[in-house]
Design an enzyme around this catalytic site. Structure first.
Site, PDB file in Angstrom:
ATOM      1  N   GLU A 151       9.011  76.762 -53.434  1.00  0.00           N
ATOM      2  CA  GLU A 151       9.997  76.527 -52.369  1.00  0.00           C
ATOM      3  C   GLU A 151       9.396  76.880 -51.017  1.00  0.00           C
ATOM      4  O   GLU A 151       8.588  77.793 -50.915  1.00  0.00           O
ATOM      5  CB  GLU A 151      11.259  77.361 -52.639  1.00  0.00           C
ATOM      6  CG  GLU A 151      11.032  78.875 -52.850  1.00  0.00           C
ATOM      7  CD  GLU A 151      11.095  79.706 -51.592  1.00  0.00           C
ATOM      8  OE1 GLU A 151      11.430  79.172 -50.532  1.00  0.00           O
ATOM      9  OE2 GLU A 151      10.793  80.908 -51.681  1.00  0.00           O
ATOM     10  N   CYS A 260       9.990  87.358 -48.050  1.00  0.00           N
ATOM     11  CA  CYS A 260       8.796  86.601 -48.461  1.00  0.00           C
ATOM     12  C   CYS A 260       7.491  87.066 -47.823  1.00  0.00           C
ATOM     13  O   CYS A 260       6.552  87.423 -48.532  1.00  0.00           O
ATOM     14  CB  CYS A 260       9.012  85.119 -48.192  1.00  0.00           C
ATOM     15  SG  CYS A 260      10.171  84.396 -49.359  1.00  0.00           S
ATOM     16  N   ARG A 328      16.359  92.472 -46.460  1.00  0.00           N
ATOM     17  CA  ARG A 328      15.143  92.832 -47.197  1.00  0.00           C
ATOM     18  C   ARG A 328      13.944  92.877 -46.249  1.00  0.00           C
ATOM     19  O   ARG A 328      13.696  91.941 -45.505  1.00  0.00           O
ATOM     20  CB  ARG A 328      14.898  91.819 -48.335  1.00  0.00           C
ATOM     21  CG  ARG A 328      15.901  91.976 -49.459  1.00  0.00           C
ATOM     22  CD  ARG A 328      15.681  90.956 -50.556  1.00  0.00           C
ATOM     23  NE  ARG A 328      16.114  89.616 -50.163  1.00  0.00           N
ATOM     24  CZ  ARG A 328      16.059  88.541 -50.967  1.00  0.00           C
ATOM     25  NH1 ARG A 328      15.579  88.655 -52.193  1.00  0.00           N
ATOM     26  NH2 ARG A 328      16.486  87.369 -50.533  1.00  0.00           N
TER      27      ARG A 328
HETATM   28  C1  UDX Z   1      13.503  85.229 -55.015  1.00  0.00           C
HETATM   29  C2  UDX Z   1      12.141  85.836 -54.681  1.00  0.00           C
HETATM   30  O1  UDX Z   1      12.324  87.055 -54.009  1.00  0.00           O
HETATM   31  C3  UDX Z   1      11.302  84.888 -53.888  1.00  0.00           C
HETATM   32  O2  UDX Z   1      10.018  85.386 -53.710  1.00  0.00           O
HETATM   33  C4  UDX Z   1      11.180  83.618 -54.600  1.00  0.00           C
HETATM   34  O3  UDX Z   1      10.459  82.677 -53.862  1.00  0.00           O
HETATM   35  C5  UDX Z   1      12.520  83.098 -55.036  1.00  0.00           C
HETATM   36  O4  UDX Z   1      13.257  84.066 -55.714  1.00  0.00           O
HETATM   37  P1  UDX Z   1      15.816  84.976 -53.728  1.00  0.00           P
HETATM   38  O5  UDX Z   1      16.438  83.744 -54.266  1.00  0.00           O
HETATM   39  O6  UDX Z   1      16.008  85.253 -52.278  1.00  0.00           O
HETATM   40  O7  UDX Z   1      14.220  84.937 -53.859  1.00  0.00           O
HETATM   41  O8  UDX Z   1      16.211  86.217 -54.654  1.00  0.00           O
HETATM   42  P2  UDX Z   1      17.648  86.830 -54.917  1.00  0.00           P
HETATM   43  O9  UDX Z   1      18.578  86.460 -53.813  1.00  0.00           O
HETATM   44  O10 UDX Z   1      17.419  88.239 -55.286  1.00  0.00           O
HETATM   45  O11 UDX Z   1      18.172  86.004 -56.184  1.00  0.00           O
HETATM   46  C6  UDX Z   1      17.802  86.182 -57.463  1.00  0.00           C
HETATM   47  C7  UDX Z   1      19.026  85.919 -58.346  1.00  0.00           C
HETATM   48  O12 UDX Z   1      18.605  85.854 -59.693  1.00  0.00           O
HETATM   49  C8  UDX Z   1      20.084  87.022 -58.266  1.00  0.00           C
HETATM   50  O13 UDX Z   1      21.337  86.485 -58.018  1.00  0.00           O
HETATM   51  C9  UDX Z   1      20.005  87.705 -59.629  1.00  0.00           C
HETATM   52  O14 UDX Z   1      21.238  88.209 -60.066  1.00  0.00           O
HETATM   53  C10 UDX Z   1      19.512  86.576 -60.504  1.00  0.00           C
HETATM   54  N1  UDX Z   1      18.773  87.007 -61.703  1.00  0.00           N
HETATM   55  C11 UDX Z   1      17.801  87.930 -61.610  1.00  0.00           C
HETATM   56  C12 UDX Z   1      19.070  86.426 -62.929  1.00  0.00           C
HETATM   57  O15 UDX Z   1      19.951  85.568 -63.019  1.00  0.00           O
HETATM   58  N2  UDX Z   1      18.349  86.804 -64.017  1.00  0.00           N
HETATM   59  C13 UDX Z   1      17.389  87.753 -63.968  1.00  0.00           C
HETATM   60  O16 UDX Z   1      16.773  88.087 -64.998  1.00  0.00           O
HETATM   61  C14 UDX Z   1      17.100  88.348 -62.715  1.00  0.00           C
HETATM   62  C1  UDX Z   2       9.715  82.167 -45.129  1.00  0.00           C
HETATM   63  C2  UDX Z   2       8.958  80.826 -45.039  1.00  0.00           C
HETATM   64  O1  UDX Z   2       8.987  80.361 -43.682  1.00  0.00           O
HETATM   65  C3  UDX Z   2       9.573  79.795 -45.974  1.00  0.00           C
HETATM   66  O2  UDX Z   2       8.791  78.609 -45.946  1.00  0.00           O
HETATM   67  C4  UDX Z   2       9.687  80.329 -47.404  1.00  0.00           C
HETATM   68  O3  UDX Z   2       8.415  80.377 -48.025  1.00  0.00           O
HETATM   69  C5  UDX Z   2      10.340  81.704 -47.432  1.00  0.00           C
HETATM   70  O4  UDX Z   2       9.718  82.597 -46.487  1.00  0.00           O
HETATM   71  P1  UDX Z   2      11.963  83.241 -44.201  1.00  0.00           P
HETATM   72  O5  UDX Z   2      11.460  84.512 -44.797  1.00  0.00           O
HETATM   73  O6  UDX Z   2      13.361  82.824 -44.445  1.00  0.00           O
HETATM   74  O7  UDX Z   2      11.035  82.006 -44.655  1.00  0.00           O
HETATM   75  O8  UDX Z   2      11.812  83.404 -42.637  1.00  0.00           O
HETATM   76  P2  UDX Z   2      10.901  82.836 -41.459  1.00  0.00           P
HETATM   77  O9  UDX Z   2      11.768  82.040 -40.566  1.00  0.00           O
HETATM   78  O10 UDX Z   2       9.664  82.208 -41.956  1.00  0.00           O
HETATM   79  O11 UDX Z   2      10.543  84.202 -40.698  1.00  0.00           O
HETATM   80  C6  UDX Z   2       9.861  85.249 -41.357  1.00  0.00           C
HETATM   81  C7  UDX Z   2       9.672  86.411 -40.427  1.00  0.00           C
HETATM   82  O12 UDX Z   2       8.772  86.103 -39.380  1.00  0.00           O
HETATM   83  C8  UDX Z   2      10.948  86.900 -39.752  1.00  0.00           C
HETATM   84  O13 UDX Z   2      10.962  88.304 -39.721  1.00  0.00           O
HETATM   85  C9  UDX Z   2      10.845  86.329 -38.348  1.00  0.00           C
HETATM   86  O14 UDX Z   2      11.563  87.083 -37.397  1.00  0.00           O
HETATM   87  C10 UDX Z   2       9.350  86.414 -38.124  1.00  0.00           C
HETATM   88  N1  UDX Z   2       8.844  85.450 -37.122  1.00  0.00           N
HETATM   89  C11 UDX Z   2       8.920  84.120 -37.360  1.00  0.00           C
HETATM   90  C12 UDX Z   2       8.258  85.922 -35.953  1.00  0.00           C
HETATM   91  O15 UDX Z   2       8.175  87.145 -35.714  1.00  0.00           O
HETATM   92  N2  UDX Z   2       7.744  85.020 -35.060  1.00  0.00           N
HETATM   93  C13 UDX Z   2       7.801  83.674 -35.265  1.00  0.00           C
HETATM   94  O16 UDX Z   2       7.316  82.909 -34.407  1.00  0.00           O
HETATM   95  C14 UDX Z   2       8.406  83.206 -36.456  1.00  0.00           C
END
Ligand code: UDX
Ligand code: UDX
Length: 430
Positions: A151, A260, A328
């Site tokens: 993603e 991330c 996070r």
């Molecule tokens: C997560 C990772 O942090 C990220 O690096 C990755 O790219 C995508 O997955 P995110 O979707 O933001 O990102 O995580 P989170 O919001 O914590 O969602 C995970 C979900 O999975 C939760 O709702 C949790 O309850 C669920 N889960 C977790 C299950 O259904 N089964 C499990 O065994 C563990």
């Molecule tokens: C990121 C990736 O962009 C996305 O493709 C996916 O892999 C998940 O991780 P996200 O974590 O939602 O997305 O946020 P993003 O908008 O990329 O920003 C990440 C961090 O960088 C934030 O803390 C943001 O404030 C910071 N940032 C971003 C800067 O400090 N300067 C910038 O110019 C852009």
């Protein structure tokens, strides 16, 4: 196609709702029962633009439903996305325990010919890892293929990013399975890159590490601009016109955060280490980022007159960036914690993340709005770039603070306008 999505977090929910929007029949599973119950009534547990409407659409059309338990979703599905969390382990590597649990749970119910798709960010080798778990745990699963389809969704605009991708990356050794995965996205206009699993997995880490590098680079330049009296915003603009560089991800700030970049850069460094490559550049990127948090704490300390002990700091913004409720690895939370540890009174306001922030950092004093957070403050620190902070009545603010000092870690405010009102203003790199 019949699709299962395991995990209803930021990534899983976006994937499930958007695939239903594209016409697929989607069952999304989570182990959190209350989350599933809420989702089935259209209640969205996260702040994400466009999500309520698209989930509502899926529920109404019956193309989208939510269930408890991965196996309940995976049974009978053509494609099964794994979207569970992959948190950072103690050694920096991504912790694969949830992925492993999900794979073990779905293995016995997978239909022959189905494709299991790793969507969560997982280290190089994870496609093979999941294949091995499925082989160990399921009956005669040699006709189930594992693919990597990372993603690239930014929180706050995940729905838009999903439906308007720059590219779709599919890593799979079986060409027929890769075609099946690509068909899921046939309603979208984007280049599809089909490659081997290890390269797909590396594309994800390399992309995030590169973006993190851009941010650390501009933060380093910003610090240098402060020393030589240049304006980093002008510098970034002048650089950005060069199409080889571009304007994106050149905004200086308090350092990158979120679920991330910090985790993925640490995991990539770990991959390099275990493979005998010394990734000095990435180590530098991570170190610059760590120091940027400190730099902000120092600016706030200076603003408070040299000591934080007993100082009242008004913190604007707690989430890791605006337009999300996600805390996070939020720079603001890390900085706030440092301020509290140094004896400061931290009065914080955030439009979306305040309640959760208070649970994570009980020392925070949560305030109802930006003015309330600034009342009696020795320093107001702008730590997240919520748009509403731009449009405040700064004359009113001037009357509320104890000392007129603003540290703007996001370069959100106009320095000249602030100084005209008698504020001592400090931004980043200007
Ligand atoms: C997560 C990772 O942090 C990220 O690096 C990755 O790219 C995508 O997955 P995110 O979707 O933001 O990102 O995580 P989170 O919001 O914590 O969602 C995970 C979900 O999975 C939760 O709702 C949790 O309850 C669920 N889960 C977790 C299950 O259904 N089964 C499990 O065994 C563990
Ligand atoms: C990121 C990736 O962009 C996305 O493709 C996916 O892999 C998940 O991780 P996200 O974590 O939602 O997305 O946020 P993003 O908008 O990329 O920003 C990440 C961090 O960088 C934030 O803390 C943001 O404030 C910071 N940032 C971003 C800067 O400090 N300067 C910038 O110019 C852009």
């Amino acid at each position: 196609m019949k699709v299962a999505v395991i995990g209803a977090g930021y990534v899983g929910l976006t994937t499930a709702a958007c695939l239903a929007h594209l016409g697929h029949e989607v069952v999304c599973a989570d182990l959190d029962e209350s989350r599933v119950a809420k989702l089935n009534t259209g209640e969205i547990p996260i702040l994400e633009e466009g999500m309520p409407a698209i989930v509502e659409e899926g529920l109404t059309s019956r193309r989208l439903r939510f269930v408890v338990g991965a196996a309940n979703a995976a049974a009978g599905a053509d494609c099964i996305f794994i979207c569970v969390a992959t948190p950072q382990g103690d050694d920096g590597a991504a912790d694969m325990k949830y992925v492993e649990a999900a794979a073990r749970e779905i293995a016995p119910v997978l239909a022959p010919g189905s494709v299991v798709i790793n969507k969560s960010t997982m280290p190089v080798g994870s496609s093979r890892f999941v294949q091995r778990i499925l082989d160990e745990s399921g009956p005669a699963l040699d006709r189930v293929t594992v693919a990597s389809n990372p993603e690239f969704l930014r929180e706050g605009q995940a729905v838009r990013d999903f439906l308007n991708p720059d590219r779709i990356v599919i890593g799979c050794d079986d060409p027929a399975a890769a075609v099946r995965v690509s068909e899921l996205y046939s309603g979208l206009r984007a280049p599809v890159l089909v490659t081997d699993p290890a390269s797909a997995e590396m594309i994800k880490y390399a992309s995030n590490a590169f973006l993190a590098t851009k941010i650390s680079f501009i933060n380093a330049i910003a610090n240098l601009c402060e020393a030589v009296d240049a304006d980093v915003r002008e510098v970034a603009l002048g650089m950005g016109y060069d199409r080889r560089i571009g304007f994106e991800f050149l905004k200086p700030g308090p350092g990158y955060g979120g679920s991330c970049f910090p985790k993925d850069s640490a995991a990539l460094l770990h991959t390099a280490q275990v493979n005998g490559y010394s990734f000095d550049l990435l180590e530098g990127v991570i170190e610059v980022n760590r120091k940027q948090y400190e730099h902000m704490v120092n600016k706030i300390t200076q603003g408070a007159g040299g000591s934080l002990n007993g100082a009242v700091i008004g913190v604007w913004g707690l989430t890791f960036k605006s337009d999300t409720d996600d805390l996070r690895d939020s720079p603001s939370m890390l900085i706030s914690e440092r301020l509290l540890n140094a004896g400061a009174i931290v009065q914080a306001y955030d439009p979306a993340g305040a309640d959760k922030a208070k649970q994570m950092l009980p020392g925070l004093e949560i305030r109802t709005d930006a003015y309330d957070a600034a009342t009696g403050a020795d320093v107001v620190a702008v730590l997240t770039e919520w748009d509403e902070f731009r449009w405040l009545d700064f004359d009113r603010l001037r009357g509320l603070v104890s000392k007129p000092v603003i540290v703007d870690a996001r370069n959100l405010l106009d320095p000249a306008a602030m100084r005209r009102r008698g504020f001592q203003y400090s931004g980043v790199g200007r």
